[in-house]
Design a protein around this motif. Structure first.
Motif, PDB file in Angstrom:
ATOM      1  N   LYS A   1      -6.007   2.159  -3.512  1.00 33.49           N
ATOM      2  CA  LYS A   1      -5.242   1.404  -2.510  1.00 33.49           C
ATOM      3  C   LYS A   1      -6.050   1.216  -1.227  1.00 33.49           C
ATOM      4  O   LYS A   1      -6.047   0.134  -0.620  1.00 33.49           O
TER       5      LYS A   1
ATOM      6  N   ILE B   1      -0.555  -5.398   5.602  1.00 34.99           N
ATOM      7  CA  ILE B   1      -0.573  -4.264   4.683  1.00 34.99           C
ATOM      8  C   ILE B   1       0.613  -3.367   5.034  1.00 34.99           C
ATOM      9  O   ILE B   1       0.774  -2.962   6.187  1.00 34.99           O
TER      10      ILE B   1
ATOM     11  N   SER C   1       0.846  -1.183   0.000  1.00 37.07           N
ATOM     12  CA  SER C   1       0.000   0.000   0.000  1.00 37.07           C
ATOM     13  C   SER C   1       0.885   1.238   0.000  1.00 37.07           C
ATOM     14  O   SER C   1       2.066   1.172  -0.357  1.00 37.07           O
TER      15      SER C   1
ATOM     16  N   ARG D   1       2.394   0.154   4.203  1.00 36.83           N
ATOM     17  CA  ARG D   1       2.243   1.468   3.558  1.00 36.83           C
ATOM     18  C   ARG D   1       3.612   2.113   3.410  1.00 36.83           C
ATOM     19  O   ARG D   1       4.241   2.518   4.376  1.00 36.83           O
TER      20      ARG D   1
ATOM     21  N   THR E   1      -2.648   6.886   0.960  1.00 38.43           N
ATOM     22  CA  THR E   1      -3.928   6.631   1.620  1.00 38.43           C
ATOM     23  C   THR E   1      -4.207   7.674   2.704  1.00 38.43           C
ATOM     24  O   THR E   1      -5.369   7.882   3.064  1.00 38.43           O
TER      25      THR E   1
ATOM     26  N   GLU F   1      -7.350  -2.187   0.723  1.00 35.34           N
ATOM     27  CA  GLU F   1      -7.129  -2.423   2.151  1.00 35.34           C
ATOM     28  C   GLU F   1      -8.425  -2.859   2.833  1.00 35.34           C
ATOM     29  O   GLU F   1      -8.436  -3.785   3.657  1.00 35.34           O
TER      30      GLU F   1
END
Length: 328
Positions: free
Chosen positions: A143, A163, A114, A165, A118, A147
């Motif tokens: 994205k 996940i 990710s 980021r 976000t 999630e």
């Protein structure tokens, strides 16, 4: 066997290079933005599209897949604004189909790449995993949608996931054999280095009136190999049966301004940049820096390479390969 989708891309290929040291790996990539030469020879390579469910199912039939790692997203913010269909179709729909096939084939370990996009424009200087997510473009939205799908699949079907980021991936493998190569290139460090290597007439700096010490935007740059190693750490936890089901930030925790990056590129190369100062871009936050303490506290992972080492490795890659026809 570990399946890496998007394993011929910039970050995916660096992860594969780390992973083949300890695991058997099969890579799926359509080569739309990735490169065959970037995939380590120890990995099995399959050219195909993540959106082609027959190709994915054939991989599940052919190999005993223990985990899937997903690097196969489109990731250009500007392009996502101009062509959101492309981003939702590939980033969301294709990933939904992948998750569906994983469920049908009882493959339960999943790691998703990710992005800090976000978070949108956060109201805090150091962004941790609890910072509210408010993406401001289709890329970030796509994205975050994935999630949410992952979390829902976990609750209902037992998917075991992590996940990750990322903040600003940069640098190149220490071997100099693989590195960052995009067409078109949009990232600051390779743009500056290409300029200093004579590939561009100048480098543009967007905005000098931000609320930062030198007036230019500050970003968190993390070496791509540090990112790759973080994936290996969490993958090993999943394969050991740990139920993580969480989000981790990957960043240095230190911010560098655009001017600082340009200055370091000049220091590493010994060359002077022709810098053109232009207006700021709409939606560019002044400061985006990660708080990555969560993954450090749980697994001891941290980003070890500072800005000099990041740029030095990138310069080694670009100076050795930027003129080579083999990159096409």
């Amino acid at each position: 066997m570990i399946l890496v989708v998007g394993g011929a891309g910039y970050i995916g290929s660096h992860f594969v290079k780390e992973l083949v040291r300890s695991h058997n790996v099969v890579v799926l990539d359509n080569l739309s933005t990735g490169h065959r030469w970037a995939v380590d020879d120890k990995a099995i390579f399959v050219q195909g599209d993540l959106g082609d469910t027959q190709v994915v199912q054939q991989l599940f039939d052919s190999y005993q897949i223990e985990a899937v790692l997903h690097f196969a997203a489109y990731s250009l913010v500007g392009e996502s604004v101009k062509d959101p269909l492309k981003y939702y179709e590939n980033n969301v729909v294709a990933t939904f189909n992948l998750l569906k096939l994983m469920k049908e084939n009882s493959i339960n370990n999943f790691i998703f790449s990710s992005t800090a996009a976000t978070y949108g424009i956060p109201q805090v200087e150091f962004i941790d995993e609890q910072t509210p997510t408010h993406p401001i473009n289709p890329y970030g939205h796509s994205k975050l949608m994935v999630e949410q799908m992952i979390q829902d699949f976990s609750k209902s079907y037992g998917l075991n996931y992590v996940i990750l980021r990322y903040f600003n991936a940069a640098g190149a493998d220490e071997s100099g054999l693989i590195g960052e190569y995009h067409t078109p290139e949009t990232h600051l460090i390779p743009l500056v280095l290409q300029h200093l290597l004579g590939q561009r007439e100048s480098i543009s700096v967007y905005g000098t009136n931000y609320d930062t010490p030198d007036g230019t935007c500050i970003r968190d740059y993390i070496h791509v190999t540090d990112i790759a190693k973080a994936h290996v750490v969490v993958l090993d936890q999943l394969l050991a049966g740990k139920k993580l089901n969480t989000v981790y930030n990957l960043g240095n925790g230190n911010g560098y301004s655009v001017k600082q990056v340009i200055d370091m590129c000049q220091k590493v190369t010994g060359k002077k940049a022709n810098v053109q100062y232009v207006g700021s871009r709409e939606g560019d936050p002044a400061i985006l820096v990660a708080n990555a303490e969560k993954i450090y506290n749980e697994f001891g992972w941290k980003a070890y390479q500072d800005l000099f080492r990041i740029i030095n490795s990138a310069y080694k890659w670009h100076s050795n390969n930027v003129y080579s026809n083999q990159l096409e």
